[in-house]
Design a protein around this motif. Structure first.
Motif, short mmCIF file in Angstrom:
data_model
loop_
_atom_site.label_atom_id
_atom_site.label_comp_id
_atom_site.label_asym_id
_atom_site.label_seq_id
_atom_site.Cartn_x
_atom_site.Cartn_y
_atom_site.Cartn_z
N PRO A 189 -27.64 -34.27 7.53
CA PRO A 189 -26.83 -33.54 6.55
C PRO A 189 -25.60 -34.35 6.13
O PRO A 189 -24.78 -34.71 6.97
CB PRO A 189 -26.44 -32.26 7.29
N GLY A 190 -25.49 -34.65 4.86
CA GLY A 190 -24.35 -35.42 4.37
C GLY A 190 -24.36 -36.86 4.77
O GLY A 190 -23.36 -37.57 4.59
N THR A 191 -25.48 -37.35 5.31
CA THR A 191 -25.56 -38.72 5.81
C THR A 191 -26.84 -39.39 5.36
O THR A 191 -27.94 -38.87 5.56
CB THR A 191 -25.51 -38.75 7.36
N VAL A 228 -23.64 -43.35 2.82
CA VAL A 228 -22.61 -42.35 3.13
C VAL A 228 -22.87 -41.76 4.51
O VAL A 228 -24.01 -41.62 4.95
CB VAL A 228 -22.59 -41.24 2.05
N ILE A 229 -21.79 -41.42 5.21
CA ILE A 229 -21.89 -40.73 6.49
C ILE A 229 -20.87 -39.60 6.53
O ILE A 229 -19.73 -39.76 6.08
CB ILE A 229 -21.68 -41.70 7.68
N GLU A 248 -17.84 -43.38 2.47
CA GLU A 248 -18.82 -44.01 1.59
C GLU A 248 -18.65 -45.52 1.68
O GLU A 248 -17.53 -46.03 1.70
CB GLU A 248 -18.63 -43.57 0.14
N PHE A 249 -19.80 -46.24 1.72
CA PHE A 249 -19.79 -47.69 1.90
C PHE A 249 -20.45 -48.42 0.74
O PHE A 249 -21.44 -47.95 0.16
CB PHE A 249 -20.55 -48.07 3.18
N GLN A 251 -21.38 -52.68 0.27
CA GLN A 251 -21.30 -54.04 0.82
C GLN A 251 -20.45 -54.07 2.09
O GLN A 251 -19.66 -54.98 2.32
CB GLN A 251 -20.75 -55.01 -0.23
N GLY A 252 -20.65 -53.06 2.93
CA GLY A 252 -19.99 -53.01 4.22
C GLY A 252 -18.63 -52.36 4.25
O GLY A 252 -18.14 -51.97 5.30
N LYS A 253 -18.01 -52.21 3.08
CA LYS A 253 -16.63 -51.71 3.03
C LYS A 253 -16.58 -50.22 2.74
O LYS A 253 -17.37 -49.69 1.96
CB LYS A 253 -15.85 -52.46 1.94
N ILE A 254 -15.65 -49.53 3.39
CA ILE A 254 -15.40 -48.12 3.09
C ILE A 254 -14.66 -48.05 1.76
O ILE A 254 -13.50 -48.44 1.66
CB ILE A 254 -14.57 -47.45 4.20
N VAL A 255 -15.36 -47.56 0.75
CA VAL A 255 -14.77 -47.51 -0.59
C VAL A 255 -14.25 -46.13 -0.94
O VAL A 255 -13.52 -45.97 -1.92
CB VAL A 255 -15.79 -47.98 -1.66
#
Length: 365
Positions: A189-191, A228-229, A248-249, A251-255
């Protein structure tokens, strides 16, 4: 009356968790914990023919110092602590907490300064000592767990005195699966999260670094995380309580990062460049721990959980190169009572709704 379980725990920490040997210099770092555990540890260290060194801490004093943190003062403190840590063979920390939000009103710039200055000490401890960190039960922790004090104490000793050694064969089987895995896909859920473990190894944790324990961890290839997690376990970081954390990710970064306190979470993630990348991926499976209590040493081991950690990676075979003053273990529980979920390695379903499917992992369920 002295509780004999305290002596059992001290012996486990000294003999099993950190394998103290004759002549070892052992730092006992005691935070808001009673004399009984410190005395038991001193005696266990001396019985092993090693040398105990003790540091005592009080959270209210630490908070006051942090509120007035000065770069020169913390440069000196960091240097002195680092010099001591370089002389130490074994580090055992007992961390009690009468108030988990004690540091909530430390100004963000002061918290950042302290974390930055003390990071070399933590790195030295993690990389160059045999170490174990243990929480200590308090009435505050019993309240967090929604349990009576007596019931929580029984739960605490049952969890901490678990026969971790008996779980090591199944843990090592999970480690081998993670070592071989290239692509990981996590759903729930949500992931909907994808990343690579290629070239990185896993480490099985069976009571040798944290008590309680019960996880196998690695790290994602730094730039590989996509998707997304949503974390369903509440958390406390830097003295601030967070719920409903969603990352939300790209290219590895939390955007994009949101929570009940979106401003505060983004301030933490903006601490440095590495704070918006992931430094650890771990699967938790301590069957005695089932509900979150905003205490990460317990929550990250919850049966049927995993954690996905913004910030610093552990140096060694599970090191993806990410460096940060932040290391924030955020937990997602995948049991049916928390909405379920799946973990896939290279298109093979490894765990569904918190239960491992391969036969060799059954003892971890």
């Amino acid at each position: 009356m002295h509780d004999p379980r305290i002596d059992q725990l001290a012996t486990q920490l000294v003999r099993y968790s950190t394998s103290v040997k004759k002549g070892d210099r052992v730092l006992l770092d005691i935070y808001d914990a009673p004399n009984s555990i410190c005395l038991a540890l001193i005696r266990a260290v001396v019985a092993a023919k090693a040398i105990p060194v003790v540091k005592l801490h009080d959270a209210t004093i630490t908070r006051e110092l942090m509120k007035h943190a000065d770069p020169d003062g913390y440069d000196m403190l960091s240097k002195n602590n680092l010099d001591l840590m370089k002389e130490i063979d074994v580090y055992i920390a007992i961390r009690g907490s009468h108030n988990i939000t004690e540091m909530a009103d430390v100004p963000a710039d002061k918290m950042k300064l302290v974390m930055e200055k003390m990071r070399p000490v933590i790195n030295e401890r993690v990389n160059n000592t045999r170490w174990c960190v243990l929480r200590w039960p308090t009435s505050a922790m019993a309240q967090q767990a929604s349990m009576s004090t007596e019931a929580f104490e029984d739960f605490y000793f049952r969890v901490c005195l678990l026969d971790y050694k008996a779980l090591l064969p199944a843990m090592n089987s999970l480690k081998k699966l993670m070592d071989k895995a290239n692509q990981v896909h996590i759903k729930g859920p949500g992931t909907d999260l994808k990343f690579s473990l290629k070239g990185l190894k896993a480490i099985a944790c069976g009571g040798t670094h944290n008590i309680p324990d019960g996880e196998v961890f690695s790290a994602p290839v730094r730039d590989s995380v996509e998707g997304v997690i949503t974390y369903n376990a509440p958390t406390v970081y830097q003295g601030i309580a967070f719920d409903n954390v969603r990352l939300e990710f790209s290219q590895g970064k939390i955007v994009n990062a949101t929570a009940n306190n979106t401003k505060a979470i983004n301030k933490i993630l903006d601490s440095d460049e590495g704070a918006r990348y992931i430094g650890e991926f771990a699967i938790g499976f301590n069957r005695e721990i089932r509900e979150p209590m905003r205490d990460i040493l317990f929550d990250e081991k919850i049966a049927g959980s995993f954690h996905f950690t913004p910030g610093q990676a552990y140096e060694g075979v599970a090191d993806n190169g990410n460096r940060s003053q932040v290391h924030w273990d955020l937990v997602n529980i995948q049991r049916p009572d928390y909405g379920g979920g799946e973990i896939w390695f290279d298109n093979v379903l490894i765990r569904k709704n918190g239960k491992f499917l391969p036969k060799e992992l059954a003892k971890l369920n």
